[in-house]
Design an enzyme around this catalytic site. Structure first.
Site, mmCIF file in Angstrom:
data_model
loop_
_atom_site.group_PDB
_atom_site.id
_atom_site.type_symbol
_atom_site.label_atom_id
_atom_site.label_comp_id
_atom_site.label_asym_id
_atom_site.label_seq_id
_atom_site.Cartn_x
_atom_site.Cartn_y
_atom_site.Cartn_z
ATOM 1 N N TYR A 1 -18.630 -25.570 31.071
ATOM 2 C CA TYR A 1 -18.335 -26.934 31.501
ATOM 3 C C TYR A 1 -19.212 -27.353 32.685
ATOM 4 O O TYR A 1 -20.144 -26.631 33.060
ATOM 5 C CB TYR A 1 -16.846 -27.085 31.769
ATOM 6 C CG TYR A 1 -16.022 -26.861 30.512
ATOM 7 C CD1 TYR A 1 -16.187 -27.688 29.402
ATOM 8 C CD2 TYR A 1 -15.142 -25.790 30.402
ATOM 9 C CE1 TYR A 1 -15.472 -27.479 28.228
ATOM 10 C CE2 TYR A 1 -14.422 -25.571 29.231
ATOM 11 C CZ TYR A 1 -14.590 -26.417 28.141
ATOM 12 O OH TYR A 1 -13.901 -26.200 26.973
ATOM 13 N N GLN B 1 -5.410 -26.541 37.110
ATOM 14 C CA GLN B 1 -6.833 -26.276 36.926
ATOM 15 C C GLN B 1 -7.603 -27.594 36.860
ATOM 16 O O GLN B 1 -7.348 -28.432 35.999
ATOM 17 C CB GLN B 1 -7.092 -25.457 35.663
ATOM 18 C CG GLN B 1 -8.537 -24.970 35.595
ATOM 19 C CD GLN B 1 -8.873 -24.251 34.314
ATOM 20 O OE1 GLN B 1 -8.783 -24.834 33.237
ATOM 21 N NE2 GLN B 1 -9.283 -23.000 34.412
ATOM 22 N N ARG C 1 -12.468 -20.246 38.929
ATOM 23 C CA ARG C 1 -12.676 -19.485 37.686
ATOM 24 C C ARG C 1 -14.159 -19.478 37.347
ATOM 25 O O ARG C 1 -14.799 -20.543 37.288
ATOM 26 C CB ARG C 1 -11.869 -20.116 36.551
ATOM 27 C CG ARG C 1 -12.078 -19.464 35.170
ATOM 28 C CD ARG C 1 -11.042 -20.005 34.221
ATOM 29 N NE ARG C 1 -11.367 -19.810 32.820
ATOM 30 C CZ ARG C 1 -10.538 -19.276 31.924
ATOM 31 N NH1 ARG C 1 -9.346 -18.843 32.301
ATOM 32 N NH2 ARG C 1 -10.877 -19.191 30.657
ATOM 33 N N GLY D 1 -3.514 -14.944 28.183
ATOM 34 C CA GLY D 1 -3.651 -16.248 27.573
ATOM 35 C C GLY D 1 -2.819 -16.396 26.326
ATOM 36 O O GLY D 1 -1.637 -16.735 26.372
ATOM 37 N N ARG D 2 -3.399 -16.112 25.167
ATOM 38 C CA ARG D 2 -2.723 -16.357 23.892
ATOM 39 C C ARG D 2 -1.348 -15.703 23.773
ATOM 40 O O ARG D 2 -0.460 -16.283 23.142
ATOM 41 C CB ARG D 2 -3.618 -15.936 22.734
ATOM 42 C CG ARG D 2 -4.807 -16.871 22.555
ATOM 43 C CD ARG D 2 -5.634 -16.534 21.333
ATOM 44 N NE ARG D 2 -6.745 -17.452 21.179
ATOM 45 C CZ ARG D 2 -7.629 -17.406 20.182
ATOM 46 N NH1 ARG D 2 -7.504 -16.473 19.240
ATOM 47 N NH2 ARG D 2 -8.615 -18.279 20.112
#
Length: 365
Positions: A181, A100, A228, A318-319
């Site tokens: 971002y 990424q 993304r 994810g987590r």
């Protein structure tokens, strides 16, 4: 019957052994001196190679793109060599891995920037956010606005990072244009108050993202480049007055370029959204002709449902991947998942990083 989630799939030119993706997970464990991955990263990603695709933690394309301590980069020889070892380990286990590409923009602090310079952004507007420095959590610094003649440099930074990723052997790259971002800052009018070719209209605010996409696909090819987005999510106070209009311009442009996939951070959890947000997400999804990665805190049942229905081609977890290196196996068997220790999510060493047991290890014990 094998659920479709656990059958082979495809993202662009890349064949996947299943439709479970490991989502990017920032863990703040890069080397302190060089922001490079090293032996613990090799083992961490190797353990999780059962995923159809691993997308690495966000990786800054330049020192300017850094926003937190001990996040890895992809601009130095040490970093490239470190990532090459990670890639080789994942490939050795029969896995696929994407890097990424990340520039944080205004989500940074002067102490994290070379020579204590200000972070950069589309406009000199401070984010409502904190970051992590050697001193702990601090408010992010006020950024400076990028000059128009700096845009080619930003695009070249992404191009060079893609070249470095290719040298390291990554199967794919993902352009991070989400979660507040730099690229996300450009497309949203809450952070972009420019009056030049990179501000104002949806076409202008999407310009930098599309220039970056074109540069990266020159290196990797569209079939090995994903992106993304988080169009309906507000992060770090970043808002847009009319997200449907600007993203309804951007997403067809991405589709026209033939990108391998659209990785969407969806509002809600487990794919459950209120009716309006659900309809907006569905409309944006329909604007992209390629593969779709759904990401909204899905569990086993909801992931199986959206892939079986065709709402998503693959689902990102994810987590759950923090505490379950063999997550695909556990999901297939509907086995109990390990609970993650949040105290060790960010920073530290092997504890809470490499020591979560697989099902087989638990049975043996």
């Amino acid at each position: 019957m094998t659920e479709k989630l656990f059958t082979p799939g495809k993202l662009g030119d890349v064949e996947l052994k299943n439709r479970v993706v490991m989502a990017p997970l920032t863990r703040n464990r890069a080397s302190k001196q060089g922001d490079a991955p090293y032996d613990i990263h090799v083992e961490y990603y190797r353990q999780r190679a059962g995923a159809g695709l691993i997308i690495t933690e966000a990786t800054q394309i330049t020192p300017e793109g850094k926003g937190y301590i001990q996040t890895p980069g992809i601009y130095s020889r040490e970093q490239i060599d470190g990532w090459k070892k990670v890639v080789n380990a994942v490939h050795g286990e029969g896995g696929k891995i994407a890097l990424q590409l990340w520039h944080v923009g205004r989500i940074s602090h002067v102490s994290l920037q070379e020579n204590g310079q200000k972070p950069v952004a589309p406009s000199a507007i401070k984010a409502d956010a904190q970051t992590v420095t050697e001193e702990g959590f601090v408010d992010v610094s006020e950024p400076r606005a990028l000059e128009a003649d700096e845009m080619p440099r930003i695009v070249d930074d992404y191009r060079r990072a893609a070249q470095n990723a290719k040298e390291a052997g990554f199967d794919m790259v993902e352009i991070h244009a989400a979660n507040g971002y730099l690229l996300d800052q450009f497309i949203r009018d809450g952070a972009n108050k420019r009056d030049d070719a990179y501000g104002g209209s949806p076409e202008n605010r999407a310009r930098l993202i599309l220039e970056v996409v074109d540069a990266v696909t020159e290196v990797y090819g569209a079939g090995r480049t994903g992106i993304r987005l988080s169009p309906l999510i507000e992060v770090a106070g970043l808002k847009d007055s009319d997200p449907m209009t600007v993203y309804s311009y951007l997403i067809p442009e991405l589709s026209r370029r033939g990108l391998a996939y659209l990785h969407m951070v969806e509002p809600g959890t487990k794919g459950d959204m209120d009716q309006e947000l659900g309809q907006q997400t569905a409309r944006l999804r329909e604007l992209f002709d390629g593969a779709y990665i759904a990401n909204a805190g899905y569990d086993r049942a909801s992931a199986i449902r959206v892939v079986a229905s065709g709402q998503a081609d693959v689902v990102a977890f994810g987590r759950p991947y923090i505490a379950n290196p063999d997550l695909v196996r556990r999901l297939e068997l509907d086995a109990e998942l390990n609970e993650g220790d949040q105290a060790t999510y960010y920073g530290g060493g092997v504890e809470g990083y490499l020591d979560y047991p697989t099902l087989e290890a638990q049975k043996a014990a």
